[in-house]
Structures are given as structure tokens and as C-alpha cells.
Design an enzyme around this catalytic site. Structure first.
Site, PDB file in Angstrom:
ATOM      1  N   GLU A   1       0.827  -1.216   0.000  1.00  0.00           N
ATOM      2  CA  GLU A   1       0.000   0.000   0.000  1.00  0.00           C
ATOM      3  C   GLU A   1       0.857   1.260   0.000  1.00  0.00           C
ATOM      4  OE1 GLU A   1      -2.927   0.240   3.156  1.00  0.00           O
ATOM      5  OE2 GLU A   1      -4.424  -0.819   1.981  1.00  0.00           O
TER       6      GLU A   1
ATOM      7  N   HIS B   1       8.992 -26.420  -1.622  1.00  0.00           N
ATOM      8  CA  HIS B   1       8.417 -27.567  -2.334  1.00  0.00           C
ATOM      9  C   HIS B   1       7.229 -27.156  -3.196  1.00  0.00           C
ATOM     10  CE1 HIS B   1      10.908 -30.480  -0.095  1.00  0.00           C
ATOM     11  NE2 HIS B   1      10.950 -29.465   0.761  1.00  0.00           N
TER      12      HIS B   1
ATOM     13  N   LYS C   1     -14.031  -0.546  -4.033  1.00  0.00           N
ATOM     14  CA  LYS C   1     -15.116  -0.203  -3.102  1.00  0.00           C
ATOM     15  C   LYS C   1     -16.229   0.533  -3.865  1.00  0.00           C
ATOM     16  CE  LYS C   1     -12.088   0.401   0.914  1.00  0.00           C
ATOM     17  NZ  LYS C   1     -11.513   1.366   1.844  1.00  0.00           N
TER      18      LYS C   1
HETATM   19  O1  LIG Z   1      -9.366   0.628   9.718  1.00  0.00           O
HETATM   20  P1  LIG Z   1     -10.228   0.737   8.529  1.00  0.00           P
HETATM   21  O2  LIG Z   1     -10.653   2.145   8.249  1.00  0.00           O
HETATM   22  O3  LIG Z   1     -11.418  -0.187   8.631  1.00  0.00           O
HETATM   23  O4  LIG Z   1      -9.390   0.305   7.252  1.00  0.00           O
HETATM   24  C1  LIG Z   1      -8.870  -0.977   7.112  1.00  0.00           C
HETATM   25  C2  LIG Z   1      -7.931  -1.066   5.970  1.00  0.00           C
HETATM   26  O5  LIG Z   1      -8.588  -0.657   4.782  1.00  0.00           O
HETATM   27  C3  LIG Z   1      -7.771   0.226   4.029  1.00  0.00           C
HETATM   28  O6  LIG Z   1      -8.184   1.514   4.269  1.00  0.00           O
HETATM   29  C4  LIG Z   1      -7.886  -0.033   2.574  1.00  0.00           C
HETATM   30  O7  LIG Z   1      -9.215  -0.047   2.186  1.00  0.00           O
HETATM   31  C5  LIG Z   1      -6.400  -0.022   4.607  1.00  0.00           C
HETATM   32  O8  LIG Z   1      -5.520   1.008   4.331  1.00  0.00           O
HETATM   33  C6  LIG Z   1      -6.714  -0.199   6.051  1.00  0.00           C
HETATM   34  O9  LIG Z   1      -5.670  -0.771   6.789  1.00  0.00           O
END
Ligand SMILES: O=P(O)(O)OC[C@H]1O[C@](O)(CO)[C@@H](O)[C@@H]1O
Length: 445
Positions: free
Chosen positions: A287, A308, A422
Site C-alpha cells: 500500500e 516444495h 469499493k
Molecule cells: O481501519 P479501517 O478504516 O477499517 O481500514 C482498514 C484497511 O482498509 C484500508 O483503508 C484499505 O481499504 C487499509 O488502508 C486499512 O488498513
């Protein structure tokens, strides 16, 4: 304290080119220290270890104790940075068969909210039916679908099974101070809650309550974990010369290898307990660096298991990889290979040797073979799997990641690319507010 050895990369890149990064690393360190680089509103992790107070740790431990006293099982609900750090530490330090042991010294820790598997969630809710369970609901944004969905199920089940008063006691929220549904729910229901600071991104949050609370519930010493991280904060500080600074050398070496066409870094362990450290590391580097059409692809293998399965590719596939091995110097238990009179398996040459000696020779043999096969190899030596050493390892990777991202020229502290799936998912599910996107996406199908 961990140590880093880059000797086995030096047939592929030169020490001079690595050390020539000194000035750039200094600039990156200064940008981190002064908050003048990209993503400078997310630097709260930088001096986190040295700024954690005993009062904060005591508060976390007291809450952990409430969960330990009242729960046979604790569900850690979170995804990405909101669960991987806790899982990495807990699995590194736990007995490999902890959930099968009859005499338990801590609640069984189970993870949820990191997938949308209907069978997974069904089976979890079934398993929990006769259990005294609690939930740590972890989400910085408080709106992540995977986690919110699991929490909705778990909250209802906990209240139905244990009553609202007990549920209030054994549900804890770790979230933003003000925003998001997790905060609203926690405040409305009167849950004990901990704050994820605004300036600490999810993947850098293991040393906030995101990681520390579940780790304390699992029975591990969060003071030692933080002490290890704090010592590493010093060892990787901006005033430590390049040649003595492991984060600087790691960041420079991997960037130089990347420049030379080594596009994939494989994090290797020879200890199955480190599997989730690799998962945590993959998110941290993936990320942070995978953007602007750039970035080393972070991959991971567990050896000798994956020798393996993936060993062939690593030995003879496309030469675009390098390896970073986490080597654990001293194991926690002793087990010798027994002698066998019949020796039908031909293993008597190992009789009397420690299993770890066999493992170490597998490690050395693999290193030599892979280097001969054209794979540069770095080694991070961890004295042992302890809270102190793991704390140091985590901070080392975080600091190196900040430096490395700046060397690469990206903002290591955002993750805009994660939003694309998303947006499509919400459009496909007709989430209110996504009407235009829904129409557009339907036209594409
Ligand atoms: O803590 P949150 O806001 O639920 O996010 C969880 C994860 O989702 C992300 O935002 C990515 O969608 C990550 O960067 C983060 O660690």
C-alpha cells in the site's frame, strides 16, 4: 536487537552504489522528521514507540484483563492494518497449537471482518453459539464494509447470548476519535473505546491500541513490545550514520535492486510462526509503494514449506526477484532427532542433532542455491521470537518503509487505489448515494 546483512546482494549491486544513497536517505529522514515530505499528515507512527506512556499501557492492560476475565473467545474484527499487526505479533509469539490446548491461559483469539465469506461467518457464529465471547471492533474509518458487516452479526449475537449489560463489558471499539459508524455505535452503546490517532494510518498502527489491545488480551507483554520498538526507533533515527542504520541500508538496497530490474521482493521466513509478519509486511510495503505505476511487488513465502511449491520458480524462473530472509537465531524449545536402530528412513545421519540445526542448514543451503541462481539475498537476523525482538522488527520495517517510499518518489502514506473496488462494489449493491455509479456500472455489464 535485529541485524541486517546485505553481503549476498553484492554480486548483483555494489556496496558503493548502496552507500551512494546516503544523501538521499538523509533527505528522506529529514523530510520525515520535519514533516516536509508527501503525506506529512500521517507521520504519527514515527515517534510513537518513545511517546507511549505507562498510563496508556496500563489502560490497555486493564481493558485486556476485563476481556480475559469474561471471555473464552475474543473476536478481533478488522481488516488490513486493522488486524494484520495484531495477528502478526500474536501468531509469532503463540504456541502453534494454542487453540487446541485444554488448559488455556488466555482467551482463544479469532479474526473476523477481514473477508466477506458467508461460510466463514456462518461457521464462526455457529462456533460461538455456546461460547462466552467478546469482540474488539477495530476500524479507523469506522465504515469499512467487511468489518462493519461482521461486527453487525457479532454484536447482535453477543447481546442475544450474553445480555446487553455483559455485551457492553466485552465489546471494545478501537476507532477514530470523532468520525465513522464504529465511533457512533461505541458512544451510543457506551462501549469502552480507544482512539486511533488521526495521523497514524492503518498499516502503521500496530503500536496503537489497534495492535496493542488484542496482543495484551492474548497474554503478551506489550511493554516489552513497545520497548523493542523504542530501541529500534533510536537505532534507525535520523542522526544514526548510514553505515550503522539498518532502516537506511535496507531502504537503499531494495531501491537499488529495483533499479537493476529486481521488481519483486520475496520476504522469506524459515519459521511458520512468522507467516503473518509477512502478511503485515506485504500490506505495509504494497500500500505504501505500489502507486504512480511504480513499486516493488511485495511477495512472501514460508520455507522450507514453499521450497516444495515455489522453490522451482525462485531458483530458475524470471530473474526479476530478490529475497529478504528473516532468520530467527535461537528457537524457544529443544527437540533432537532420535536415533533409530533399523534406520529405514536413512535419517540416522541426523540422530542427536537439533531440528533447528537441520532447519538452519536448509536456510544456508537455500541462500547459497538462490544466490547461485541469480537471486540477491538480504538477511535480517532476529535473535529470538520475543515481544522485544518483534517490536523492534515491526518498527524497523515501518521506518525503512517511510524512507524507501520517499526514495522511490511516491507518497508512502496514502492508498487511493484501494477505493476503486469499493466504489464498484457499492454501485453494484445499489448503496444509497451511488445512483450515478450504479447506472454507469450496469451499462458496462
Ligand atoms: O481501519 P479501517 O478504516 O477499517 O481500514 C482498514 C484497511 O482498509 C484500508 O483503508 C484499505 O481499504 C487499509 O488502508 C486499512 O488498513
Amino acid at each position: 536487537m535485529i541485524s541486517l546483512n546485505i553481503e549476498k546482494t553484492l554480486g548483483f549491486i555494489s556496496k558503493e552504489t548502496v552507500f551512494a544513497y546516503d544523501a538521499q536517505v538523509k533527505a528522506a529522514q529529514e523530510a520525515l522528521e520535519n514533516g516536509t515530505g508527501k503525506g506529512n499528515d500521517f507521520l504519527g507512527w514515527l515517534h510513537l514507540p518513545s511517546s507511549i506512556t505507562p498510563e496508556h499501557l496500563a489502560d490497555l492492560k486493564a481493558t485486556a484483563q476485563v476481556l480475559r476475565d469474561n471471555c473464552e473467545v475474543v473476536i478481533v474484527a478488522g481488516i488490513g492494518g486493522s488486524y494484520l499487526g495484531a495477528r502478526a505479533v500474536i501468531e509469532a509469539l503463540s504456541n502453534s497449537f494454542t487453540w487446541l490446548q485444554d488448559k488455556k491461559t488466555a482467551p482463544v483469539i479469532i479474526y473476523a471482518g477481514h473477508n466477506i465469506g458467508e461460510d466463514y461467518l456462518y461457521e464462526l457464529t455457529e462456533y460461538l453459539k455456546d461460547k462466552k465471547f467478546g469482540v474488539i471492533n477495530i476500524s479507523k474509518s469506522g465504515t469499512t464494509t467487511e468489518t462493519a458487516l461482521a461486527f453487525r452479526l457479532l454484536k447482535k449475537q453477543c447481546e442475544d447470548q450474553r445480555g446487553r449489560d455483559m455485551a457492553k463489558k466485552v465489546i471494545v471499539a478501537v476507532t477514530d476519535a470523532r468520525k465513522g459508524a464504529a465511533r457512533v455505535t461505541a458512544d451510543k452503546e457506551g462501549y469502552k473505546s480507544f482512539i486511533i490517532p488521526d495521523n497514524v494510518g492503518g498499516r502503521f498502527s500496530v503500536l496503537t491500541p489497534v495492535g496493542l489491545l488484542p496482543i495484551a488480551v492474548a497474554g503478551f507483554d506489550i511493554e516489552k513490545l513497545v520497548a523493542g520498538a523504542a530501541d529500534m526507533e533510536k537505532a534507525c533515527a535520523a542522526n544514526v550514520p548510514f553505515a550503522e542504520n539498518p532502516a537506511a541500508i535496507y531502504a537503499a538496497t531494495r531501491n537499488e535492486l529495483y533499479k537493476k530490474g529486481k521488481k519483486i521482493e520475496i520476504l522469506v521466513n524459515f519459521n511458520p510462526k512468522l507467516h503473518y509478519v509477512s502478511e503485515w509486511w506485504k500490506q505495509l510495503y504494497g500500500e505504501s509503494e505500489g502507486k504512480d505505476n511504480k513499486g516493488i511487488f511485495p511477495a512472501a513465502v514460508d520455507f522450507s514449506t514453499d521450497l516444495h511449491s515455489m522453490g522451482q520458480w525462485i531458483q530458475e524462473g524470471e530473474r526479476t526477484i530478490f529475497e529478504t530472509v528473516i532468520s530467527v537465531e535461537k528457537v524457544n524449545h529443544k527437540l533432537e532427532v532420535p536415533s533409530d536402530e533399523a534406520n529405514l528412513d536413512g535419517l540416522n545421519f541426523l540422530a542427536g542433532k537439533r531440528v533447528d540445526e537441520v532447519n538452519k542448514m536448509a536456510e544456508l543451503g537455500t541462500q547459497l542455491a538462490h544466490v547461485d541462481g541469480g537471486v540477491p539475498n538480504m538477511r535480517i537476523v532476529l535473535p529470538e521470537l520475543s515481544e522485544y525482538c518483534i517490536g523492534g522488527l515491526l518498527y524497523f520495517f515501518e521506518k525503512a518503509c517511510g524512507i524507501s517510499g520517499y526514495l522511490l518518489g511516491v507518497n508512502p502514506f496514502n492508498q487511493p487505489g484501494v477505493e476503486a473496488y469499493k466504489k464498484n462494489m457499492f454501485a453494484l449493491l445499489n448503496k444509497p448515494g451511488y445512483e450515478e455509479e450504479s447506472k454507469a456500472i450496469q451499462a458496462k455489464l
